[in-house]
Write a protein that holds these residues in place. Structure first.
Motif, short mmCIF file in Angstrom:
data_model
loop_
_atom_site.label_atom_id
_atom_site.label_comp_id
_atom_site.label_asym_id
_atom_site.label_seq_id
_atom_site.Cartn_x
_atom_site.Cartn_y
_atom_site.Cartn_z
N THR A 1 3.21 -43.62 -11.15
CA THR A 1 2.71 -44.75 -10.37
C THR A 1 3.31 -46.04 -10.90
O THR A 1 3.34 -46.27 -12.12
N TRP B 1 -5.30 -41.36 -8.66
CA TRP B 1 -5.06 -42.77 -8.35
C TRP B 1 -5.06 -43.56 -9.66
O TRP B 1 -6.01 -43.49 -10.42
N TYR C 1 2.23 -49.76 -1.93
CA TYR C 1 2.05 -48.68 -2.90
C TYR C 1 3.44 -48.23 -3.31
O TYR C 1 4.31 -47.97 -2.46
N TRP D 1 -0.03 -50.45 -7.03
CA TRP D 1 -0.95 -50.26 -5.89
C TRP D 1 -1.77 -51.53 -5.80
O TRP D 1 -2.58 -51.83 -6.67
#
Length: 730
Positions: A49, A173, A37, A52
């Motif tokens: 982000t 997420w 991650y 992942w």
């Protein structure tokens, strides 16, 4: 975002998760098990982000994060950037992680990176609004053995005026950009929990939620997202998550106009408002997320392993669930010492290890109209208290458990007559009674102290090993009139925090007592309540055929190690379906085994069968409860056949359960190909209670059992078989 740069990261030691920060690129990287991650601070100072997915090589580095840009000049960059935790501001149109109103009417919140602190298995990153002293601490912690990542947020008000939090998630997420994702989630109702649903993720938003004050039957706070069209449950990429919160919650699954897919979850924003005074903080629940390259089955096994080793109170080595007998279906409210002793003697004769007396032992509890809240032993039913019954149960070699419903009150009770203000209510409005009861407002400190006090006294005064903690209705009129008007919506958070606090304190004062979470069946099951309870009641529906799909759905999100399953009478009250005792036992043996039938009506043959089945279960329960689960043949979609397999962690034992709804035109049961065995090991096959397999060798290699399989002999209606495979040699 991924760049091979060579020697960018140092390898972590075995069995430890790795957290590293590259100061040059300002990228955080976390590695554990088969997962990497990564996220970084982009050129706009946002936390973004980067990756992942499957574990990357140590030589694989990341370039610095760079904020996205819209395809149109009027599209704000915030909508094109996969932020880790976004505030509602700067023209953000997607689901924010945090939305606030300031005292002066401003509602714009833009969170930028300030600092971070790397810890052994995680990192804490601090964000701050661009002009006001509102800070957010983002907590990340990765489990070394599964790669499951826990994320939560702490919101701090360091301004000089109150801030109203209107929406607060634990995390967002972000998945790789794509349009080939499928969402799985669980829905249901009373007596029909854990229905597995699947749908394509399309532009727009799917919201899974509970507005009930508790987790609720309608949805479970779990999701799994699979990429592509996997042909079976063992292949393909799957991202999954579970929210550890037992109150009103929300998880939104969103695909935006740039085909970015994000999942945001935390407190349910419906009717939500949490006022933070200067210097105060709000901590969100933990939102756990994981990744598997082995399909949805692999994702389930990772989540099960994480729950067993990190979540349950006795982790990493929880005690196997004892075989339990519960008196409810035998006696209802008509409990008394003589009747319970008679049932206990019969339960002990078949190998039961825990005897549980259900509702009806306290106050003026003759039916569900009265008595809740008055937690004293009914002297008419138990003139000498509970001790004589408990002593008898102990003398029979069993421990003793008791049903309680601490969060509820009947209007017809001494407690309500003394404290009508203790229930959730809006002054001047009707009090909605459901099941003839009201909900005590556990957010009140006096109610919290009362509940903790009577439970503590009950456990001090009696040798009780187990509490069946029930919670049989959801909220209505969620008012907290004793609080200041601007603080009354805090009830959604404070109630649950006090519930957790009571459970923690009880466990600290009585460390040997085990607790079951029950809520009108499976209405309060989540990783928050599982941190503090040892097992959960899966459903009030004990029909053994219905249970195949109920238990199958449950297993996608939660370990069989907490899933209680009872053998009850036939015909079953739900569908009036008649099934054999063997079938009922084999259905229930796939989780924590319990018996809830009226033993007073059993024949000698029934007792003989039950004794044999319970003895067989005790030989395999460690594998069933804490091993790796493989769903070999799904019961979903009206399947005539279903089969599961549990394999012990050391692969020395496997247990297979097979079920047939009805034979059709003389066709044989499908060949059951086993999985998860040691291919080179030799396994000896042993039937449970006379089960039969066609031309099955007594001993064969793991490779043979997995390739050639097992031809189970099942014909007729509602037939079942069980087999044990034990390693003969290595």
């Amino acid at each position: 975002m991924l760049l091979a740069v060579g020697a960018a990261w140092a390898a972590p030691p075995d069995g430890v998760s790795s957290v590293r920060f590259d100061a040059g690129s300002r990228v955080f990287r976390m590695d554990a098990a088969g997962v990497t991650y990564a996220f970084g601070v982009n050129d706009r100072q946002e936390l973004q982000t980067l990756y992942w997915g499957g574990r990357l090589q140590e030589s694989d580095g990341f370039v610095a994060a760079k904020a996205g840009h819209g395809v149109a000049s009027f599209e704000a960059p915030a909508n094109a950037t996969q932020q880790e935790f976004s505030g509602w501001g700067e023209g953000l149109y997607s689901e924010p992680a945090l939305k606030v109103s300031f005292a002066d009417g401003n509602r714009d919140l833009v969170l930028h990176y300030v600092s971070h602190e790397v810890e052994r298995d995680g990192v804490v990153v601090t964000l701050k609004d661009i002009s006001r002293d509102v800070f957010v601490e983002l907590h990340y912690s990765m489990d070394a053995s599964t790669g499951v990542l826990g994320r939560s947020a702490v919101i701090l008000n360091r301004t000089k005026a109150p801030v109203m939090i209107e929406q607060a998630a634990a995390a967002s997420w972000n998945l790789p950009v794509g349009s080939d994702y499928r969402l799985r989630y669980l829905s249901g109702r009373w007596a029909a929990e854990w229905t597995l649903n699947e749908q394509k993720i399309a532009p727009g938003k799917t919201v899974l939620e509970s507005r009930r004050g508790s987790t609720g039957h309608q949805n479970s706070p779990w999701f799994a997202i699979e990429r592509g069209d996997a042909k079976d449950e063992d292949t393909g990429e799957v991202w999954f998550g579970a929210l550890a919160w037992s109150g009103s919650w929300s998880i939104s699954v969103e695909q935006d106009q740039l085909r970015q897919v994000r999942v945001t979850g935390g407190f349910n924003p419906f009717d939500f408002g949490y006022r933070l005074a200067p210097g105060e903080r709000l901590t969100t629940p933990v939102f756990y997320g994981g990744y598997s390259q082995d399909g949805i089955d692999g994702a389930s096994r990772l989540l099960h392993r994480f729950e067993v080793t990190r979540i349950l109170p006795q982790a990493p080595h929880p005690r196997p669930r004892p075989v339990l007998y519960n008196s409810w279906e035998a006696t209802g409210f008509a409990v008394n010492e003589a009747g319970q002793v008679a049932l206990a003697e019969k339960a002990a004769s078949i190998g039961v290890e825990r005897f549980v007396m259900d509702d009806g032992w306290f106050g003026q509890r003759k039916n569900d109209h009265a008595g809740l809240g008055d937690w004293y032993v009914n002297k008419q039913k138990f003139p000498n208290g509970l001790k004589p019954l408990i002593d008898k149960v102990h003398g029979l070699g069993m421990d003793f458990g008791l049903w309680v419903e601490p969060e509820m009150v009947n209007p017809d009770s001494d407690l309500y007559r003394k404290h009508p203000e203790w229930v959730l209510n809006f002054p001047g409005r009707p009090h909605t009674e459901l099941r003839n009861q009201l909900v005590l407002n556990l957010a009140r400190s006096d109610v919290r102290d009362y509940v903790l006090g009577f439970l503590d006294d009950l456990l001090k005064q009696n040798d009780i090993a187990f509490l069946k903690w029930d919670y049989n209705r959801n909220w209505a009129e969620p008012g907290w009139d004793a609080a200041a008007t601007e603080d009354q919506k805090k009830v959604y958070v404070t109630y649950v925090e006090n519930l957790y606090g009571i459970l923690r304190e009880l466990r600290a004062r009585h460390p040997k007592v085990e607790i079951e979470s029950c809520s009108g069946g499976g209405g309060r099951v989540d990783l928050g309540i599982m941190l503090l309870t040892d097992e959960v009641w899966t459903s009030d529906n004990t029909d053994p055929f219905d249970r195949l799909t109920i238990q199958d759905g449950f297993s996608y999100a939660y370990t069989p190690g907490v899933m209680m399953a009872w053998v009850t009478d036939s015909p079953n009250w739900v569908n009036q379906r008649t099934t054999s005792l063997e079938y009922r036992f084999l259905s229930s043996m796939q989780g924590g085994l319990g018996v809830g039938a009226n033993l007073g009506t059993w024949s000698p043959e029934d007792f003989a069968v039950a004794k044999e089945m319970i003895a067989a279960y005790k030989e395999v329960r460690e594998t069933v409860q804490h091993g790796d689960l493989y769903r070999l043949i799904s019961p979903e979609g009206g399947s005539e056949a279903s089969a599961t397999e549990s394999v012990s962690v050391d692969k020395r034992q496997a247990v297979v359960f097979a079920f047939l709804h009805s034979s059709q035109k003389g066709y044989p049961f499908p060949t059951v190909k086993l999985r998860g065995l040691d291919a080179a090991g030799q396994y000896r096959l042993r039937p449970i209670h006379g089960a039969k397999a066609e031309a099955a060798p007594e001993v064969a290699s793991g490779a043979s059992w997995m390739s050639r399989g097992l031809d189970v002999v099942l014909r007729g209606d509602f037939q079942a078989a069980g087999f044990v495979l034990e390693e003969a040699s290595r």
